[in-house]
Design a protein around this motif. Structure first.
Motif, short mmCIF file in Angstrom:
data_model
loop_
_atom_site.label_atom_id
_atom_site.label_comp_id
_atom_site.label_asym_id
_atom_site.label_seq_id
_atom_site.Cartn_x
_atom_site.Cartn_y
_atom_site.Cartn_z
N TYR A 1 52.56 28.48 24.90
CA TYR A 1 52.54 28.04 26.29
C TYR A 1 52.26 29.18 27.28
O TYR A 1 52.66 29.12 28.42
CB TYR A 1 53.88 27.37 26.64
N TRP A 2 51.54 30.18 26.86
CA TRP A 2 51.22 31.29 27.74
C TRP A 2 50.25 30.89 28.85
O TRP A 2 50.22 31.48 29.92
CB TRP A 2 50.62 32.46 26.95
N ALA A 3 49.46 29.85 28.64
CA ALA A 3 48.44 29.45 29.60
C ALA A 3 49.03 28.92 30.89
O ALA A 3 48.45 29.10 31.97
CB ALA A 3 47.52 28.41 28.97
N VAL A 4 50.17 28.29 30.84
CA VAL A 4 50.77 27.69 32.05
C VAL A 4 51.11 28.77 33.08
O VAL A 4 50.67 28.68 34.23
CB VAL A 4 51.99 26.83 31.68
N PRO A 5 51.87 29.81 32.73
CA PRO A 5 52.16 30.83 33.75
C PRO A 5 50.91 31.57 34.22
O PRO A 5 50.78 31.93 35.39
CB PRO A 5 53.14 31.78 33.07
N VAL A 6 49.97 31.81 33.29
CA VAL A 6 48.73 32.49 33.67
C VAL A 6 47.94 31.64 34.67
O VAL A 6 47.39 32.15 35.66
CB VAL A 6 47.88 32.83 32.42
N ALA A 7 47.87 30.33 34.44
CA ALA A 7 47.18 29.43 35.36
C ALA A 7 47.84 29.43 36.72
O ALA A 7 47.16 29.43 37.77
CB ALA A 7 47.13 28.02 34.77
N ILE A 8 49.17 29.41 36.76
CA ILE A 8 49.89 29.42 38.04
C ILE A 8 49.60 30.69 38.81
O ILE A 8 49.31 30.66 40.02
CB ILE A 8 51.40 29.23 37.80
N VAL A 9 49.63 31.82 38.14
CA VAL A 9 49.34 33.10 38.79
C VAL A 9 47.89 33.12 39.27
O VAL A 9 47.58 33.54 40.39
CB VAL A 9 49.64 34.29 37.85
N GLY A 10 46.98 32.65 38.43
CA GLY A 10 45.56 32.62 38.81
C GLY A 10 45.30 31.76 40.03
O GLY A 10 44.57 32.16 40.95
N ILE A 11 45.88 30.58 40.07
CA ILE A 11 45.71 29.68 41.22
C ILE A 11 46.31 30.32 42.46
O ILE A 11 45.72 30.24 43.56
CB ILE A 11 46.34 28.31 40.93
N SER A 12 47.45 30.98 42.32
CA SER A 12 48.08 31.64 43.47
C SER A 12 47.20 32.76 44.01
O SER A 12 47.05 32.92 45.23
CB SER A 12 49.44 32.22 43.07
N VAL A 13 46.58 33.54 43.14
CA VAL A 13 45.69 34.63 43.57
C VAL A 13 44.48 34.08 44.29
O VAL A 13 44.09 34.55 45.36
CB VAL A 13 45.28 35.51 42.36
N VAL A 14 43.86 33.04 43.73
CA VAL A 14 42.69 32.42 44.36
C VAL A 14 43.08 31.84 45.72
O VAL A 14 42.35 32.02 46.72
CB VAL A 14 42.09 31.33 43.44
N ALA A 15 44.21 31.17 45.81
CA ALA A 15 44.66 30.59 47.09
C ALA A 15 44.91 31.70 48.11
O ALA A 15 44.59 31.55 49.29
CB ALA A 15 45.91 29.76 46.88
N GLY A 16 45.46 32.81 47.65
CA GLY A 16 45.69 33.94 48.56
C GLY A 16 44.39 34.52 49.09
O GLY A 16 44.27 34.82 50.29
N PHE A 17 43.37 34.68 48.24
CA PHE A 17 42.07 35.18 48.70
C PHE A 17 41.44 34.21 49.69
O PHE A 17 40.86 34.64 50.70
CB PHE A 17 41.12 35.41 47.51
N ILE A 18 41.48 32.94 49.41
CA ILE A 18 40.90 31.94 50.33
C ILE A 18 41.61 31.99 51.68
O ILE A 18 40.97 31.95 52.73
CB ILE A 18 40.97 30.54 49.71
#
Length: 134
Positions: free
Chosen positions: A112-129
């Motif tokens: 289940y490593w993909a779930v936390p990585v996806a959350i962090v990735g979405i947060s980074v993208v949202a922060g850049f936007i």
């Protein structure tokens, strides 16, 4: 006049590990819980998993009530003979259970490593936007 208490070795207690004949060792006391298996709130599997070893930690970790501890006295059949040698196979089995638990936890983490990585990735993208819009 003192009463004589029957002494059982861990080897003797470990031989009673079926649904038709189930003994557990808790706090140095041996209990024949066979008649209680069907009534146990956690199911008979929980009790059967505690056979063949000192189940004190399992019993305490489950958070049994005072009435549950009093009920145990009905199933008391004797004391654990602490002078008897410890069976190496029982020690190894206990260590294997711990190793299996650790291995299962590591496998779940890998799975289940993909779930936390996806959350962090979405947060980074949202922060850049958000920062680009300012």
């Amino acid at each position: 006049m003192p009463t004589l208490t029957k002494l059982y070795t861990m080897e003797e207690a470990s031989q009673h590990n079926t649904k038709d004949d189930c003994w557990v060792v808790i706090d140095g006391k041996v209990y024949d819980v066979t008649p209680y298996l069907d009534e146990h709130p956690g199911g008979d599997d929980v009790v059967l998993a505690a056979t063949g070893k000192d189940a004190t930690d399992d019993f305490e970790d489950a958070g049994h009530s005072k009435s549950a501890k009093e009920l145990m006295q009905n199933f008391y059949i004797g004391e654990l003979d602490t002078s008897a040698p410890i069976i190496p196979e029982l020690e190894i089995a206990s260590k294997k259970e711990t190793a299996n638990y650790s291995r299962n936890l590591i496998d779940l983490t890998k799975q289940y490593w993909a779930v936390p990585v996806a959350i962090v990735g979405i947060s980074v993208v949202a922060g850049f936007i958000y920062l680009r819009k300012k």
